[in-house]
Structure formats: C-alpha cells, structure tokens
Design an enzyme around this catalytic site. Structure first.
Site, PDB file in Angstrom:
ATOM      1  N   GLY A  21       0.796  -1.221   0.000  1.00  0.00           N
ATOM      2  CA  GLY A  21       0.000   0.000   0.000  1.00  0.00           C
ATOM      3  C   GLY A  21       0.825   1.266   0.000  1.00  0.00           C
ATOM      4  O   GLY A  21       0.705   2.108  -0.898  1.00  0.00           O
ATOM      5  N   ASP A  22       1.696   1.439   0.992  1.00  0.00           N
ATOM      6  CA  ASP A  22       2.481   2.668   1.106  1.00  0.00           C
ATOM      7  C   ASP A  22       3.427   2.839  -0.083  1.00  0.00           C
ATOM      8  O   ASP A  22       3.511   3.922  -0.671  1.00  0.00           O
ATOM      9  CB  ASP A  22       3.291   2.670   2.403  1.00  0.00           C
ATOM     10  N   GLU A 287      -5.015   1.738   0.020  1.00  0.00           N
ATOM     11  CA  GLU A 287      -5.206   3.052  -0.599  1.00  0.00           C
ATOM     12  C   GLU A 287      -4.904   3.049  -2.087  1.00  0.00           C
ATOM     13  O   GLU A 287      -5.691   3.550  -2.889  1.00  0.00           O
ATOM     14  CB  GLU A 287      -4.334   4.105   0.085  1.00  0.00           C
TER      15      GLU A 287
END
Length: 392
Positions: A21-22, A287
């Site tokens: 995600g990050d 995200e």
C-alpha cells in the site's frame, strides 16, 4: 550544490508497512513527478524485497538503481548512501526520517547558495470533512524546519488524487476493444473466460464475507471467474480449498460450481491497472488499489484496513457519502450496504446485498464511468503538489 540543481531534486522517504500500500502510492507519485514534471526524484525505501513484488525488475540487493527516471535508494540504518538535500523532502505517511537527513541539512545551511528543503508529510487519503482544515498546515519542528501536512482528498481544498495525465485515455482505449482483455488474460495464463462471463478481481484482507460471496457465486446462473493472487484473500478460502490451499500455485484454476477461481501471479502497477480495467467488478483494499479501482471506471468494493474501535468504518462512510452524492437513494443504499457488510464480515447480509446489486447494475456502471471525471475536479495530486511547492 547550485540552487538550480537543488530545485529539480526531490527526496521521498517511504517505510513499507503493509507490503504494497504505502510503496504503491509513493512509487506512482515518484514516477509521475519524474515523467510529467522532469524532476529528479530520489525514492528512499526501507523494504526493497516487498517493493520488488510490484516492480519485478528491482534488485533488492542493490543500494541504488534507476527505473522510470526515478533513483531508488535503499533506506538502511545508518544510511549507506549519503543524503544530499534537494528542494523538497517528503516523508510518506509520517515515517520517521533518519537523523542523518537533518544533520546534512544543518551542515549545508552554512553554504550561501543553500536553501533548506520544503518538508512535507504526505498523509493518507481520506474523504473525512476535517481534512480540508488540516491540509497545508505547517508545524515548526525541533530541527528548526517547518513541516507541512499534505492531505490528498476529494475536494479542491485538499491535495487532490494521484492520477497520471494520460490514464483516462489509455483506459478508454483499452476498454473499447475486448481483444485487449483477452490478450491480458492469456498473458496471465487465464483460460476459459469468454466475453459473456462475469469477471471479478479480488485483492482483499481476510474476511469470511469473501467466502460467502464465493459460495454464492458458485450457484450463479452465469459463469463467474474470480481472479485472486496468493496471499490474504486466498487464505480466507480454506473452507473451499481445504488442505490443498498451501500447495496452490499461481496459474492454477479451481472449479467450484459456476465459479472458477484463478490464482493470479503478481504483476507490476501497469499490469494491475489493466487487470482492473478488464474486470466487471473489483474488490480492492488499502489506498493505492482503492484509488486505481475508481480510475478503472468499474463498480467495486473497498475493503478498508481495520482500525481500533472501528474507526475505519467512519472513513469508509465518509468516502461512500462522497461517492454516492449524485446517485439515486436506491442505488446508493444498495452499494453502501454491500460495502459495509463486506467490511464487517457479515456473511448473510453480504449475500443479500450482492443479489440486490444486480437490480441496479447498469446505473451503477454508468456512475462508475462518470466518477473519475467528477473526482479529479480541476487538478490531480502531482500538479497540486508542484504548485504547492512553488507557492512556498
């Protein structure tokens, strides 16, 4: 260092927390800033092994390498490659920057031509109303530098959303010709998928709601294909696969009534975008995948990362309110109830709302197509970020 060179050099630090995600968000941003704004981006990453899952050509053993015009540097402790201050210093998602960064900035302050970098904390994406009031606020740190809080968001009072300039046209071209979809499926080793079949991509956390949906899909009148990579989504289907789960490999297809479960290989970000474009429905998490599902212009479920005291459900509700703003109450309530049931792991209600989804399928598809146009408003995140830096 000259001020001209410094102005073109930005550093982004990313600590990989949830595998993809990050780093997924920061890698997309780094590529776009390099390609569209000709900036010299240095992307510092503490876990190159996880990074290599979405960038297969990356060699985790190398301390420095370049892809897509971005210099990727291993962020180890202490830093094996020295930090040289540029115009902008971005810490992704409040990661703790190494002390060497601030020591080097202090050393460079003694040079007449040196300008301290603009320090930004790139925050997580949220549709919550309070984001507007916090976006862009400065905070004086112990180092003597100001740190600005940069919040991505869905309104023109936030930092915007990551979206490459050519993405919509590339997606529309792809989706206009079914041959592209079939070619992608062939490249991924997926067989037996006709244009009339329903195709669903699944990239979720563990939840029994997915097990229930698979059982429901297995009893469908239509052929359904679920495309699932090895990992957390697949792990919660133990009741379907039994003892064979551990031995399952990418490329396998398992028949389960009307449902065929295809085990996907890992792919790079461009490949994942095309996968989302090629499916009729997408279940995504985190995200990066969540935003790319929106740009795919297809209906989706967002499996948001669980947080204490169910705070994630507040974030989910805030987004659903924004996403459903122009939808009729019937369509909005059905889609919202499906997302909530999936996130709560409600095995009964998720089936009920999935069945009701068929009644609003066409208008929901039309909304999904219009949403990316509405969501971008006047500028994407990279453009707003560059302007934010210029203004300061």
């Amino acid at each position: 260092m000259t001020t001209n060179t410094q102005a073109q050099h930005w550093d982004i630090f990313c600590a990989v927390v949830d595998n993809y995600g990050d780093i997924g968000v920061t890698w997309r941003l780094a590529k776009q800033l390099s390609a569209e704004y000709q900036l010299a981006i240095h992307l510092w990453v503490d876990d190159l092994a996880s990074f290599s899952h979405i960038l297969p050509a990356l060699d985790p053993s190398l301390p420095q390498q370049m892809f897509n015009g971005v210099t990727i540097i291993k962020w180890d402790q202490p830093l094996s490659i020295g930090y040289t201050p540029g115009a902008v210093l971005i810490e992704a998602f409040a990661c703790d920057l190494p002390q060497e960064v601030f020591d080097q900035i202090e050393n460079c302050r003694q040079q007449d031509t040196f300008i301290s970098p603009l320090w930004l904390n790139l925050e997580y994406l949220s549709a919550e109303p309070w984001v507007e009031g916090c976006h862009g606020l400065p905070s004086l740190q112990n180092s003597g530098l100001k740190k600005y809080f940069y919040f991505p968001g869905f309104t023109n009072k936030t930092g915007g959303l990551i979206c490459e300039h050519a993405l919509a046209s590339e997606r529309d071209q792809w989706q206009s010709d079914p041959q592209y979809r079939q070619q992608l499926f062939a490249q991924l080793g997926l067989e037996g998928i006709s244009d009339a079949d329903k195709v669903i991509s699944v990239f979720s956390y563990e939840t029994q709601a997915l097990t229930s949906l698979c059982q429901q899909w297995s009893q469908s009148d239509l052929n359904i294909h679920a495309l699932i990579p090895k990992g957390r989504s697949l792990n919660c289907l133990a009741s379907i696969f039994g003892a064979e789960l551990e031995a399952i490999q990418a490329g396998q297809a398992i028949q389960y009534g009307a449902l065929t479960i295809h085990i996907l290989p890992m792919t790079d970000q461009d490949g994942y975008d095309r996968l989302l474009w090629s499916c009729d429905f997408n279940i995504v998490r985190g995200e990066d995948s969540f935003l790319r599902a929106q740009w795919a212009a297809k209906p989706f479920i967002w499996h948001i990362y669980p947080q204490e005291e169910d705070y994630h459900l507040i974030k989910l509700d805030a987004f659903m309110q924004v996403y459903c703003n122009n939808l009729s109450p019937e369509i909005a309530s059905t889609w919202q109830a499906l997302n909530l049931a999936f996130n709560q792991g409600d095995t009964k209600r998720v089936i009920t709302h999935w069945e009701r989804l068929n009644l609003v399928d066409l208008p929901l598809q039309q909304h999904a197509k219009q949403w990316p146009i509405d969501a971008l408003i006047d500028a994407d995140l990279a453009r707003r970020l560059v302007q934010f830096v210029k203004n300061r």
